[in-house]
Design a protein around this motif. Structure first.
Motif, PDB file in Angstrom:
ATOM      1  N   CYS A 262       0.828  -1.212   0.000  1.00 36.80           N
ATOM      2  CA  CYS A 262       0.000   0.000   0.000  1.00 36.80           C
ATOM      3  C   CYS A 262       0.858   1.257   0.000  1.00 36.80           C
ATOM      4  O   CYS A 262       2.088   1.186   0.154  1.00 36.80           O
ATOM      5  CB  CYS A 262      -0.941  -0.019   1.203  1.00 36.80           C
ATOM      6  N   ASP A 263       0.223   2.390  -0.157  1.00 35.16           N
ATOM      7  CA  ASP A 263       0.939   3.662  -0.121  1.00 35.16           C
ATOM      8  C   ASP A 263       1.660   3.797   1.212  1.00 35.16           C
ATOM      9  O   ASP A 263       1.061   3.651   2.271  1.00 35.16           O
ATOM     10  CB  ASP A 263      -0.048   4.819  -0.312  1.00 35.16           C
ATOM     11  N   LEU A 264       2.957   4.052   1.185  1.00 36.76           N
ATOM     12  CA  LEU A 264       3.775   4.054   2.402  1.00 36.76           C
ATOM     13  C   LEU A 264       3.407   5.175   3.368  1.00 36.76           C
ATOM     14  O   LEU A 264       3.706   5.089   4.553  1.00 36.76           O
ATOM     15  CB  LEU A 264       5.259   4.165   2.035  1.00 36.76           C
ATOM     16  N   LYS A 265       2.761   6.221   2.841  1.00 35.82           N
ATOM     17  CA  LYS A 265       2.424   7.344   3.704  1.00 35.82           C
ATOM     18  C   LYS A 265       1.002   7.250   4.262  1.00 35.82           C
ATOM     19  O   LYS A 265       0.789   7.431   5.451  1.00 35.82           O
ATOM     20  CB  LYS A 265       2.596   8.667   2.946  1.00 35.82           C
ATOM     21  N   ILE A 266       0.023   6.954   3.389  1.00 33.40           N
ATOM     22  CA  ILE A 266      -1.379   7.001   3.852  1.00 33.40           C
ATOM     23  C   ILE A 266      -2.089   5.655   3.797  1.00 33.40           C
ATOM     24  O   ILE A 266      -3.225   5.534   4.246  1.00 33.40           O
ATOM     25  CB  ILE A 266      -2.176   8.038   3.045  1.00 33.40           C
ATOM     26  N   GLY A 267      -1.458   4.619   3.242  1.00 36.08           N
ATOM     27  CA  GLY A 267      -2.020   3.276   3.320  1.00 36.08           C
ATOM     28  C   GLY A 267      -3.068   2.921   2.282  1.00 36.08           C
ATOM     29  O   GLY A 267      -3.701   1.873   2.381  1.00 36.08           O
ATOM     30  N   THR A 268      -3.297   3.766   1.273  1.00 32.40           N
ATOM     31  CA  THR A 268      -4.308   3.451   0.262  1.00 32.40           C
ATOM     32  C   THR A 268      -3.872   2.261  -0.599  1.00 32.40           C
ATOM     33  O   THR A 268      -2.678   2.030  -0.787  1.00 32.40           O
ATOM     34  CB  THR A 268      -4.578   4.659  -0.655  1.00 32.40           C
ATOM     35  N   CYS A 269      -4.862   1.517  -1.080  1.00 34.44           N
ATOM     36  CA  CYS A 269      -4.611   0.314  -1.878  1.00 34.44           C
ATOM     37  C   CYS A 269      -5.240   0.462  -3.260  1.00 34.44           C
ATOM     38  O   CYS A 269      -6.424   0.787  -3.367  1.00 34.44           O
ATOM     39  CB  CYS A 269      -5.208  -0.916  -1.192  1.00 34.44           C
ATOM     40  N   TYR A 270      -4.487   0.189  -4.307  1.00 36.14           N
ATOM     41  CA  TYR A 270      -5.024   0.257  -5.670  1.00 36.14           C
ATOM     42  C   TYR A 270      -6.047  -0.849  -5.913  1.00 36.14           C
ATOM     43  O   TYR A 270      -6.996  -0.671  -6.677  1.00 36.14           O
ATOM     44  CB  TYR A 270      -3.887   0.157  -6.692  1.00 36.14           C
ATOM     45  N   SER A 271      -5.875  -1.984  -5.248  1.00 34.08           N
ATOM     46  CA  SER A 271      -6.781  -3.121  -5.465  1.00 34.08           C
ATOM     47  C   SER A 271      -8.042  -3.031  -4.615  1.00 34.08           C
ATOM     48  O   SER A 271      -8.933  -3.866  -4.725  1.00 34.08           O
ATOM     49  CB  SER A 271      -6.054  -4.432  -5.150  1.00 34.08           C
ATOM     50  N   GLY A 272      -8.123  -2.017  -3.766  1.00 35.71           N
ATOM     51  CA  GLY A 272      -9.245  -1.906  -2.843  1.00 35.71           C
ATOM     52  C   GLY A 272      -8.929  -2.592  -1.524  1.00 35.71           C
ATOM     53  O   GLY A 272      -7.832  -3.114  -1.317  1.00 35.71           O
ATOM     54  N   CYS A 273      -9.896  -2.592  -0.622  1.00 39.01           N
ATOM     55  CA  CYS A 273      -9.687  -3.142   0.720  1.00 39.01           C
ATOM     56  C   CYS A 273     -10.010  -4.628   0.787  1.00 39.01           C
ATOM     57  O   CYS A 273     -10.870  -5.129   0.057  1.00 39.01           O
ATOM     58  CB  CYS A 273     -10.574  -2.410   1.729  1.00 39.01           C
ATOM     59  N   TYR A 274      -9.319  -5.306   1.683  1.00 38.35           N
ATOM     60  CA  TYR A 274      -9.664  -6.684   1.979  1.00 38.35           C
ATOM     61  C   TYR A 274     -11.089  -6.712   2.518  1.00 38.35           C
ATOM     62  O   TYR A 274     -11.557  -5.729   3.099  1.00 38.35           O
ATOM     63  CB  TYR A 274      -8.681  -7.266   2.993  1.00 38.35           C
ATOM     64  N   LYS A 275     -11.782  -7.842   2.351  1.00 31.92           N
ATOM     65  CA  LYS A 275     -13.232  -7.901   2.533  1.00 31.92           C
ATOM     66  C   LYS A 275     -13.760  -7.376   3.865  1.00 31.92           C
ATOM     67  O   LYS A 275     -14.851  -6.821   3.917  1.00 31.92           O
ATOM     68  CB  LYS A 275     -13.726  -9.329   2.322  1.00 31.92           C
ATOM     69  N   GLN A 276     -13.000  -7.535   4.985  1.00 30.14           N
ATOM     70  CA  GLN A 276     -13.555  -7.087   6.258  1.00 30.14           C
ATOM     71  C   GLN A 276     -13.131  -5.662   6.641  1.00 30.14           C
ATOM     72  O   GLN A 276     -13.370  -5.231   7.761  1.00 30.14           O
ATOM     73  CB  GLN A 276     -13.182  -8.051   7.385  1.00 30.14           C
ATOM     74  N   PHE A 277     -12.498  -4.944   5.691  1.00 28.54           N
ATOM     75  CA  PHE A 277     -12.045  -3.584   5.977  1.00 28.54           C
ATOM     76  C   PHE A 277     -12.707  -2.565   5.045  1.00 28.54           C
ATOM     77  O   PHE A 277     -13.217  -2.904   3.976  1.00 28.54           O
ATOM     78  CB  PHE A 277     -10.521  -3.485   5.825  1.00 28.54           C
ATOM     79  N   MET A 278     -12.670  -1.317   5.481  1.00 25.13           N
ATOM     80  CA  MET A 278     -13.199  -0.223   4.681  1.00 25.13           C
ATOM     81  C   MET A 278     -12.448   1.048   5.054  1.00 25.13           C
ATOM     82  O   MET A 278     -11.642   1.068   5.985  1.00 25.13           O
ATOM     83  CB  MET A 278     -14.711  -0.052   4.936  1.00 25.13           C
ATOM     84  N   GLY A 279     -12.689   2.137   4.327  1.00 25.99           N
ATOM     85  CA  GLY A 279     -12.016   3.403   4.599  1.00 25.99           C
ATOM     86  C   GLY A 279     -10.961   3.697   3.548  1.00 25.99           C
ATOM     87  O   GLY A 279     -10.521   2.810   2.806  1.00 25.99           O
ATOM     88  N   LYS A 280     -10.531   4.937   3.468  1.00 30.63           N
ATOM     89  CA  LYS A 280      -9.546   5.360   2.473  1.00 30.63           C
ATOM     90  C   LYS A 280      -8.266   4.561   2.576  1.00 30.63           C
ATOM     91  O   LYS A 280      -7.649   4.199   1.572  1.00 30.63           O
ATOM     92  CB  LYS A 280      -9.260   6.858   2.636  1.00 30.63           C
ATOM     93  N   ALA A 281      -7.859   4.276   3.821  1.00 32.34           N
ATOM     94  CA  ALA A 281      -6.645   3.488   4.044  1.00 32.34           C
ATOM     95  C   ALA A 281      -6.981   2.078   4.526  1.00 32.34           C
ATOM     96  O   ALA A 281      -6.120   1.393   5.073  1.00 32.34           O
ATOM     97  CB  ALA A 281      -5.745   4.192   5.063  1.00 32.34           C
TER      98      ALA A 281
END
Length: 208
Positions: A66-85
């Motif tokens: 993920c983005d080293l600074k803010i944690g965003t993921c290009y593939s989206g979040c794993y199924k039990q997670f949500m949020g920008k990071a």
């Protein structure tokens, strides 16, 4: 600056901070995406990000960094997670790693994302997060009656001997019989008694 000859620049999260003159350590920690004592140009390794690399990536693609600074993921979040990071539990999930599913009575209810607390539990279940059997119930799915309980609702046996296991279906107490002033099958009825004025008072028997 720090070092033997003050040849290194401080790399603190708080850019106005003066780091340790010898080690370069920062009270405010390292900038997002970097770690080490002196916050040198060493990016977070593995699946971590953020200040001092203490946050974990929760990307849908487990191989993605993920983005080293803010944690965003290009593939989206794993199924039990949500949020920008991907830093929050998705609806109907809870726990430190969002690994538990809500078990509320009403399927549309979103339980507390920290401890799984529900306003009410499904039949047979209890506890704040509905993850244990309610009183009188047992079994892997909390569908069986525990000892000294009977019937479709796992009511308490009314036997004379309090530790007697009554019939799981009928509640009949074949060994000791019913508790005092109890009668009928399952000992659910009460026997009235005449008091000094000769009146029947079944209300008193509820306490026996």
């Amino acid at each position: 600056m720090y070092g033997e000859n003050c040849q290194y620049d401080c790399r603190c999260k708080d850019q106005a901070e003066l780091c340790n003159k010898v080690t370069g350590a920062c009270v405010s920690g390292c900038p997002e995406g970097y770690t080490a004592v002196n916050c040198t140009e060493v990016p977070c390794s593995g699946q971590t990000y953020g200040s001092d690399c203490k946050m974990r990536c929760n990307c849908k693609d487990p191989e993605e960094t993920c983005d080293l600074k803010i944690g965003t993921c290009y593939s989206g979040c794993y199924k039990q997670f949500m949020g920008k990071a991907c830093q929050w539990c998705a609806n109907f999930c809870y726990g430190d790693k969002c690994q538990h599913k809500c078990k509320c009575k009403f399927k549309v209810e979103v339980c507390d994302k920290n401890d799984g607390h529900c306003s009410s539990c499904p039949f047979g279940w209890g506890g704040a997060s509905c993850n244990e059997c309610a009183e009188g119930f047992t079994g892997p799915n909390c569908t069986d009656c525990a000892d000294t309980y009977y019937g479709t609702r796992c009511s308490r046996c009314n036997c004379k001997h309090i530790d007697e296991v009554c019939d799981k279906k009928t509640g009949n107490c074949s060994e000791s019989g019913c508790r005092p002033r109890r009668t009928r099958e399952a000992c659910t009825g009460t026997i009235g008694r005449k008091e000094g004025n000769g009146l029947f008072n079944d209300a008193l028997n509820a306490f026996y």
